[in-house]
Design a protein around this motif. Sequence first.
Motif, PDB file in Angstrom:
ATOM      1  N   SER A  33       0.832  -1.207   0.000  1.00  0.00           N
ATOM      2  CA  SER A  33       0.000   0.000   0.000  1.00  0.00           C
ATOM      3  C   SER A  33       0.865   1.254   0.000  1.00  0.00           C
ATOM      4  N   TYR A  34       1.945   1.210   0.741  1.00  0.00           N
ATOM      5  CA  TYR A  34       2.851   2.361   0.774  1.00  0.00           C
ATOM      6  C   TYR A  34       3.497   2.587  -0.595  1.00  0.00           C
ATOM      7  N   GLN A  37       0.985   4.282  -2.842  1.00  0.00           N
ATOM      8  CA  GLN A  37       0.848   5.703  -2.535  1.00  0.00           C
ATOM      9  C   GLN A  37       2.046   6.498  -3.056  1.00  0.00           C
ATOM     10  N   LEU A 126      -0.945  15.123  -0.353  1.00  0.00           N
ATOM     11  CA  LEU A 126      -0.677  13.694  -0.534  1.00  0.00           C
ATOM     12  C   LEU A 126       0.647  13.302   0.114  1.00  0.00           C
ATOM     13  N   VAL A 130       1.128  10.477   2.873  1.00  0.00           N
ATOM     14  CA  VAL A 130       2.084   9.376   2.685  1.00  0.00           C
ATOM     15  C   VAL A 130       3.043   9.294   3.864  1.00  0.00           C
TER      16      VAL A 130
END
Length: 258
Positions: A33-34, A37, A126, A130
């Motif tokens: 997921s990181y 992103q 964003l 993050v």
Amino acid sequence: MTSITHRIAALFRIKANKALDRAEDPREVLDYSYEQQLQMLQKVRRGVADVATSRKRVELQVNQLRQSTGKLQDQAQQALTAGREDLAREALTRRTAVGSQITHLQEQQASLQAQEEKLTLAAQRLQAKVDSFRIRKETIKATYTAAEAQTRITEAVTGIGEELGDVGLAMQRAQDKTEQMQARAGALDELIASGALEDATLPAGRDDIQAELERVSSGQDVESELARMKAQLPAASAPAAVESSDAPKNPSDQEATS
């Protein structure tokens, strides 16, 4: 038929979900997921760069057109000085057209500037998300790793783990075999002592008669050693039984007694 198909599909999904749950590692999911992103943030940054490049290109065109308007203005002035009103009119007409192009490009430049600001703000937001997600991700990963280690230690202590459970079973089997071998060895010793089994390590030709002769010989050796030890004792401490066993010294006493 349709209901059976739905039931089979539902069963398949249930089995697949259970298999995925066993194979799924939360740390790998968080890292994935990181990465997603980060890729999204990279795309937004590339968008900001593209918009800024377009805005800069429009700005350069506006500057060139402005220089062109100044040149046309000078040409119109020179044409009037030379008495060429027609050339002056043509130069002014072109200058008006260039001015319209400048106005249109300035509108585009303003629109691109607004888009660039929006994308820049979106990239900043964003980036903050993050960074926050990364901190949470590392915290959750550390917590999960600690919990996993604690679980393994607890399983090791209690013997619940599969591997340690197998080790416990192996130790139990080894202990059972050891006890069985000890019991067998004891039984064989008892059988050899009772004579039911013969000791194969003894010389060939041994039998019961020979064994009995050896026991008699051993008993004689014991009696001989006992007699030798008695002979070494002092005379005063000799037992009275020895004197009573001797014959009478006076023959008349023996006759009277008879």
